[in-house]
Design an enzyme around this catalytic site. Structure first.
Site, PDB file in Angstrom:
ATOM      1  N   PHE A 122       0.876  -1.180   0.000  1.00 52.68           N
ATOM      2  CA  PHE A 122       0.000   0.000   0.000  1.00 52.68           C
ATOM      3  C   PHE A 122       0.905   1.218   0.000  1.00 52.68           C
ATOM      4  O   PHE A 122       1.564   1.506   1.007  1.00 52.68           O
ATOM      5  CB  PHE A 122      -0.875  -0.051   1.256  1.00 52.68           C
ATOM      6  N   PRO A 127       7.671  11.462   1.311  1.00 46.29           N
ATOM      7  CA  PRO A 127       8.664  12.108   2.187  1.00 46.29           C
ATOM      8  C   PRO A 127       8.163  13.384   2.839  1.00 46.29           C
ATOM      9  O   PRO A 127       8.531  13.691   3.978  1.00 46.29           O
ATOM     10  CB  PRO A 127       9.838  12.385   1.238  1.00 46.29           C
ATOM     11  N   ASP A 237     -10.335   2.796   6.917  1.00 51.51           N
ATOM     12  CA  ASP A 237     -11.492   2.656   7.795  1.00 51.51           C
ATOM     13  C   ASP A 237     -11.722   1.188   8.158  1.00 51.51           C
ATOM     14  O   ASP A 237     -12.129   0.869   9.282  1.00 51.51           O
ATOM     15  CB  ASP A 237     -12.734   3.227   7.104  1.00 51.51           C
ATOM     16  N   ARG A 265       9.302 -16.456  39.686  1.00 55.12           N
ATOM     17  CA  ARG A 265      10.394 -15.669  40.277  1.00 55.12           C
ATOM     18  C   ARG A 265      10.099 -15.438  41.759  1.00 55.12           C
ATOM     19  O   ARG A 265       8.994 -15.001  42.121  1.00 55.12           O
ATOM     20  CB  ARG A 265      10.506 -14.327  39.562  1.00 55.12           C
ATOM     21  N   GLY A 337      12.557  -7.082  35.231  1.00 55.59           N
ATOM     22  CA  GLY A 337      13.809  -6.508  35.692  1.00 55.59           C
ATOM     23  C   GLY A 337      14.847  -6.484  34.577  1.00 55.59           C
ATOM     24  O   GLY A 337      14.532  -6.215  33.412  1.00 55.59           O
ATOM     25  N   GLU A 361      -0.748   4.061   9.989  1.00 55.38           N
ATOM     26  CA  GLU A 361      -2.193   4.098   9.723  1.00 55.38           C
ATOM     27  C   GLU A 361      -2.918   5.116  10.613  1.00 55.38           C
ATOM     28  O   GLU A 361      -4.043   4.885  11.064  1.00 55.38           O
ATOM     29  CB  GLU A 361      -2.811   2.702   9.851  1.00 55.38           C
TER      30      GLU A 361
END
Length: 379
Positions: A122, A127, A237, A265, A337, A361
């Site tokens: 698409f 730029p 859409d 943990r 962590g 999008e």
């Protein structure tokens, strides 16, 4: 295993539950080497096509089952971000053909993209214009029974590997948004050039394309001249809610990983989960996920129930689900962590994958503008 109780919400029927189970089975069996992104994407498109997962990405009668699209993206994203990308682009890249294409255009391309034998793209962004599509400057000048393309497109997903591009260029019927048209372009045309491959924090095939006096047949026009902006917005859409669904898939995976972490943990002789603050994080993650799912599948159900447009619903779903998925994944990284930022771990990969969804999008800030304008119109 991610929570699937939402499949029994009234948004879905038995066919959707069967579809989700099928995609889950396929996703669990995917085994693709991601060291070469282009090759991996091609392989994923092939596998998804062979297993029938690409079936809802287009239709010959111009319809979409948006709930199936969303379910597929959610499941695939939970397993493999590149698989989600490969699926999504097959639909987005040919969405204009599904909605506005001629019978010949549909017959030429849709069976191939559904089967995974052709890759689609698409090409809208330029730029000098991202969210402001009306500011696009690429031109398509009529010359007899042809159009001549000149200009550049950038940040084009599947750029460089696609077999067919839906491309938007200015044909000049009127200023601004009303002077654009949509075309079908193939990469073998003289004057078509891939000028740069773009590297991102979550590797995907992306490129900048240049067109220099590139001639295409007039029959490559999708719809009518000057209809390009309408076509682009109609496609977005449909597919904007599916971006939210991909974010939901990432978030569900992050919660799954976090739950495993906090139950295995130990801190001071007890599971991490026993800490009330950790339970608070898990509660926030679960809440954000369910709230996102409600918005996403409301939007998809509304479109599938016959609403011609779901601009407001899709914008709300995309804004909320992508922003909340970022929060959910960040919490998962925190719960891991130091291991959470180790390169290549699941939560670190999710952290990189989610960021782009808040941009492409329609960036989050753009979605806020859309929602505000929709609220004003309904007042």
């Amino acid at each position: 295993m991610a929570d699937t109780t939402f499949l029994h919400w009234p948004f879905f029927d038995a066919a959707h539950r069967d579809w989700a189970a099928h995609v889950e089975e396929v996703a669990e069996a995917l085994n693709v080497d991601h060291s070469d992104t282009d090759a991996a994407c091609r392989q994923l498109v092939t596998q998804l096509g062979e297993t029938g997962v690409l079936a809802p990405t287009s239709s010959d009668d111009g319809s979409f089952d948006v709930r199936k699209l969303c379910l597929a993206r959610e499941v695939l994203a939970r397993h493999d971000g590149l698989a989600d990308f490969a699926f999504a682009m097959q639909g987005l890249g040919t969405g204009a053909i599904t909605l506005f294409g001629t019978p010949d255009q549909k017959a030429t391309w849709l069976p191939k993209t559904r089967a995974g034998t052709a890759i689609s793209a698409f090409a809208l962004t330029e730029p000098g214009s991202g969210s402001d599509v009306a500011a696009n400057t690429m031109t398509a000048t009529r010359d007899g029974d042809a159009f001549v393309l000149n200009g550049e497109k950038t940040w084009i997903s599947n750029g460089g590997i696609a077999d067919v591009y839906t491309l938007f260029a200015r044909t000049g019927e009127a200023p601004g948004a009303k002077g654009m048209s949509a075309f079908i372009v193939t990469p073998d045309l003289p004057g078509f050039e891939v000028v740069e491959r773009l590297e991102t924090i979550a590797p995907h095939p992306l490129a900048t394309l240049r067109f220099s006096d590139c001639r295409i047949r007039a029959s490559a026009l999708i719809g009518t001249p000057g209809q390009g902006f309408k076509i682009a917005m109609s496609v977005l859409d449909v597919f904007r809610a599916t971006v939210a669904a991909a974010a939901l898939g990432f978030a569900r995976r992050a919660l799954d990983e976090a739950l495993k972490r906090v139950t295995t943990r130990h801190v001071q002789g007890a599971p991490l989960f026993d800490l009330q603050m950790v339970q608070g994080h898990i509660a926030d993650m679960a809440l954000d996920i369910d709230a996102s799912a409600l918005l996403i599948y409301r939007a998809a159900w509304t479109r599938d129930s016959g609403a011609p447009r779901i601009t407001r619903e899709a914008a709300m779903a995309k804004l909320f689900a992508t922003d909340q998925a970022q929060r959910v994944i960040d919490k998962a990284v925190q719960l891991f962590g130091g291991e959470g930022v180790r390169s290549g771990t699941t939560v670190e990969t999710l952290y990189r994958e989610i960021r782009a969804l808040r941009i492409y999008e329609g960036a989050s800030d753009v979605q806020k503008v859309i929602i505000a304008r929709q609220a004003m119109q309904s007042n």
